[in-house]
Design a protein around this motif. Structure first.
Motif, PDB file in Angstrom:
ATOM      1  N   ASP A   1      58.227   5.597  27.197  1.00 35.89           N
ATOM      2  CA  ASP A   1      57.534   6.486  26.277  1.00 35.89           C
ATOM      3  C   ASP A   1      57.307   7.855  26.915  1.00 35.89           C
ATOM      4  O   ASP A   1      57.503   8.895  26.280  1.00 35.89           O
ATOM      5  N   LEU A   2      56.917   7.865  28.163  1.00 36.49           N
ATOM      6  CA  LEU A   2      56.707   9.115  28.898  1.00 36.49           C
ATOM      7  C   LEU A   2      58.014   9.879  29.050  1.00 36.49           C
ATOM      8  O   LEU A   2      58.045  11.108  28.912  1.00 36.49           O
ATOM      9  N   TYR A   3      59.080   9.159  29.332  1.00 40.73           N
ATOM     10  CA  TYR A   3      60.378   9.835  29.483  1.00 40.73           C
ATOM     11  C   TYR A   3      60.788  10.515  28.180  1.00 40.73           C
ATOM     12  O   TYR A   3      61.231  11.664  28.180  1.00 40.73           O
ATOM     13  N   ARG A   4      60.638   9.817  27.050  1.00 39.32           N
ATOM     14  CA  ARG A   4      61.014  10.413  25.763  1.00 39.32           C
ATOM     15  C   ARG A   4      60.182  11.659  25.477  1.00 39.32           C
ATOM     16  O   ARG A   4      60.715  12.668  25.004  1.00 39.32           O
ATOM     17  N   TYR A   5      58.896  11.565  25.741  1.00 41.91           N
ATOM     18  CA  TYR A   5      58.026  12.726  25.528  1.00 41.91           C
ATOM     19  C   TYR A   5      58.445  13.872  26.448  1.00 41.91           C
ATOM     20  O   TYR A   5      58.582  15.024  26.004  1.00 41.91           O
ATOM     21  N   GLY A   6      58.674  13.569  27.708  1.00 41.96           N
ATOM     22  CA  GLY A   6      59.076  14.604  28.658  1.00 41.96           C
ATOM     23  C   GLY A   6      60.397  15.243  28.296  1.00 41.96           C
ATOM     24  O   GLY A   6      60.549  16.469  28.378  1.00 41.96           O
ATOM     25  N   TYR A   7      61.344  14.438  27.838  1.00 36.86           N
ATOM     26  CA  TYR A   7      62.654  14.991  27.496  1.00 36.86           C
ATOM     27  C   TYR A   7      62.596  15.824  26.226  1.00 36.86           C
ATOM     28  O   TYR A   7      63.389  16.745  26.044  1.00 36.86           O
ATOM     29  N   ASN A   8      61.666  15.500  25.332  1.00 39.18           N
ATOM     30  CA  ASN A   8      61.471  16.351  24.161  1.00 39.18           C
ATOM     31  C   ASN A   8      60.861  17.690  24.538  1.00 39.18           C
ATOM     32  O   ASN A   8      61.048  18.686  23.832  1.00 39.18           O
ATOM     33  N   LEU A   9      60.132  17.726  25.630  1.00 34.88           N
ATOM     34  CA  LEU A   9      59.553  18.977  26.118  1.00 34.88           C
ATOM     35  C   LEU A   9      60.557  19.788  26.912  1.00 34.88           C
ATOM     36  O   LEU A   9      60.718  20.991  26.699  1.00 34.88           O
ATOM     37  N   ILE A  10      61.216  19.133  27.836  1.00 33.87           N
ATOM     38  CA  ILE A  10      62.125  19.812  28.769  1.00 33.87           C
ATOM     39  C   ILE A  10      63.498  19.169  28.686  1.00 33.87           C
ATOM     40  O   ILE A  10      63.672  18.033  29.097  1.00 33.87           O
ATOM     41  N   ARG A  11      64.459  19.884  28.166  1.00 38.87           N
ATOM     42  CA  ARG A  11      65.799  19.327  27.981  1.00 38.87           C
ATOM     43  C   ARG A  11      66.578  19.336  29.295  1.00 38.87           C
ATOM     44  O   ARG A  11      67.601  19.998  29.445  1.00 38.87           O
ATOM     45  N   ASN A  12      66.042  18.578  30.244  1.00 31.42           N
ATOM     46  CA  ASN A  12      66.683  18.472  31.552  1.00 31.42           C
ATOM     47  C   ASN A  12      66.395  17.066  32.070  1.00 31.42           C
ATOM     48  O   ASN A  12      65.302  16.794  32.570  1.00 31.42           O
ATOM     49  N   ARG A  13      67.365  16.181  31.914  1.00 31.41           N
ATOM     50  CA  ARG A  13      67.149  14.770  32.228  1.00 31.41           C
ATOM     51  C   ARG A  13      66.723  14.556  33.675  1.00 31.41           C
ATOM     52  O   ARG A  13      65.795  13.786  33.956  1.00 31.41           O
ATOM     53  N   GLN A  14      67.399  15.210  34.606  1.00 30.01           N
ATOM     54  CA  GLN A  14      67.090  15.004  36.010  1.00 30.01           C
ATOM     55  C   GLN A  14      65.686  15.477  36.345  1.00 30.01           C
ATOM     56  O   GLN A  14      64.949  14.809  37.082  1.00 30.01           O
ATOM     57  N   LEU A  15      65.307  16.616  35.790  1.00 27.55           N
ATOM     58  CA  LEU A  15      63.973  17.154  36.037  1.00 27.55           C
ATOM     59  C   LEU A  15      62.906  16.210  35.487  1.00 27.55           C
ATOM     60  O   LEU A  15      61.891  15.950  36.155  1.00 27.55           O
ATOM     61  N   VAL A  16      63.120  15.697  34.295  1.00 25.58           N
ATOM     62  CA  VAL A  16      62.154  14.771  33.698  1.00 25.58           C
ATOM     63  C   VAL A  16      62.057  13.495  34.522  1.00 25.58           C
ATOM     64  O   VAL A  16      60.959  12.996  34.806  1.00 25.58           O
ATOM     65  N   GLU A  17      63.198  12.936  34.923  1.00 28.15           N
ATOM     66  CA  GLU A  17      63.192  11.718  35.735  1.00 28.15           C
ATOM     67  C   GLU A  17      62.467  11.945  37.054  1.00 28.15           C
ATOM     68  O   GLU A  17      61.657  11.105  37.478  1.00 28.15           O
ATOM     69  N   ASP A  18      62.734  13.083  37.694  1.00 26.39           N
ATOM     70  CA  ASP A  18      62.089  13.384  38.976  1.00 26.39           C
ATOM     71  C   ASP A  18      60.582  13.507  38.814  1.00 26.39           C
ATOM     72  O   ASP A  18      59.806  12.954  39.608  1.00 26.39           O
ATOM     73  N   CYS A  19      60.155  14.229  37.787  1.00 36.79           N
ATOM     74  CA  CYS A  19      58.717  14.421  37.568  1.00 36.79           C
ATOM     75  C   CYS A  19      58.038  13.110  37.198  1.00 36.79           C
ATOM     76  O   CYS A  19      56.887  12.862  37.599  1.00 36.79           O
ATOM     77  N   LEU A  20      58.730  12.275  36.445  1.00 41.82           N
ATOM     78  CA  LEU A  20      58.158  10.990  36.062  1.00 41.82           C
ATOM     79  C   LEU A  20      57.975  10.094  37.286  1.00 41.82           C
ATOM     80  O   LEU A  20      56.916   9.468  37.462  1.00 41.82           O
ATOM     81  N   HIS A  21      58.991  10.061  38.140  1.00 46.11           N
ATOM     82  CA  HIS A  21      58.877   9.261  39.361  1.00 46.11           C
ATOM     83  C   HIS A  21      57.788   9.808  40.274  1.00 46.11           C
ATOM     84  O   HIS A  21      57.016   9.042  40.870  1.00 46.11           O
TER      85      HIS A  21
END
Length: 211
Positions: free
Chosen positions: A35-55
């Motif tokens: 759920d957090l990943y989907r929200y983050g990716y809707n904010l920032i269209r950068n998969r690697q950045l979202v994954e890194d920030c989530l981790h």
């Protein structure tokens, strides 16, 4: 579909995690990471950045669990933390004004709580029409509706997640729902797809879209 936690269950799970339970931490990740990943990716269209920030977020809360405050809504707590981490990171990369911040395809699925009812009665064309209209809204309107209607946050919590005032949230929701109200009225007048909705779904739309 994972059952929604009650406020009491949120408190118990969060407190168990803060007390050092590895099982509670695993449950947090399993319940909220996608759920957090989907929200983050809707904010920032950068998969690697979202994954890194989530981790980084999960690592941070794990390492600092004993210092974390209490909450009765873990999703609210984590959404706010992830949003701040993402925007801080983008700001450091000098990309804040770039197209990375979009929120163009927020997962508006018509409803958050009556999945089986809608799936059984709402035909695909009708669903797509409403989703298309929702996705024409400005990104701030979409994000607020996403947080409030899709993720069940209160207006106060949405304001805190987005770092804006309650008045801004109320005003933005009002403008967004006014736009959607006009769409529904037009559909009724034209005798279009929404006019043919079953009674229960029609009432549902009125409650959600017309307030």
């Amino acid at each position: 579909m994972t059952p929604q936690l009650t406020p009491a269950e949120h408190i118990r799970l969060w407190n168990d995690f803060r007390d050092g339970s590895q099982d509670a931490f695993s449950q947090l990740y399993e319940r909220f990471s996608a759920d957090l990943y989907r929200y983050g990716y809707n904010l920032i269209r950068n998969r690697q950045l979202v994954e890194d920030c989530l981790h980084e977020l999960f690592l941070h809360i794990h390492e600092n669990r004993s210092k974390l405050g209490a909450t009765d809504n873990i999703r609210f707590y984590l959404f706010r933390a992830l949003r701040r981490r993402l925007l801080d990171t983008v700001g450091r990369l000098n990309k804040l004004d770039s197209d990375d911040y979009l929120f163009d395809n927020a997962e508006f699925l018509i409803q958050p709580y009556e999945q089986s009812l809608v799936e059984e009665q709402l035909v695909e064309q009708q669903k797509l029409l409403v989703i298309a209209q929702l996705n024409k809204l400005p990104k701030r309107q979409k994000e607020i509706l996403y947080l409030v209607y899709m993720k069940g946050l209160s207006y106060q919590q949405a304001a805190e997640v987005m770092d804006i005032t309650m008045k801004s949230v109320y005003n933005t929701v009002n403008v967004a729902l006014t736009t959607l109200r006009a769409y529904v009225r037009t559909s009724f007048e034209q005798g279009g797809a929404l006019w043919s909705l079953p009674g229960a779904i029609l009432i549902y739309f009125i409650k959600i879209l017309l307030g």
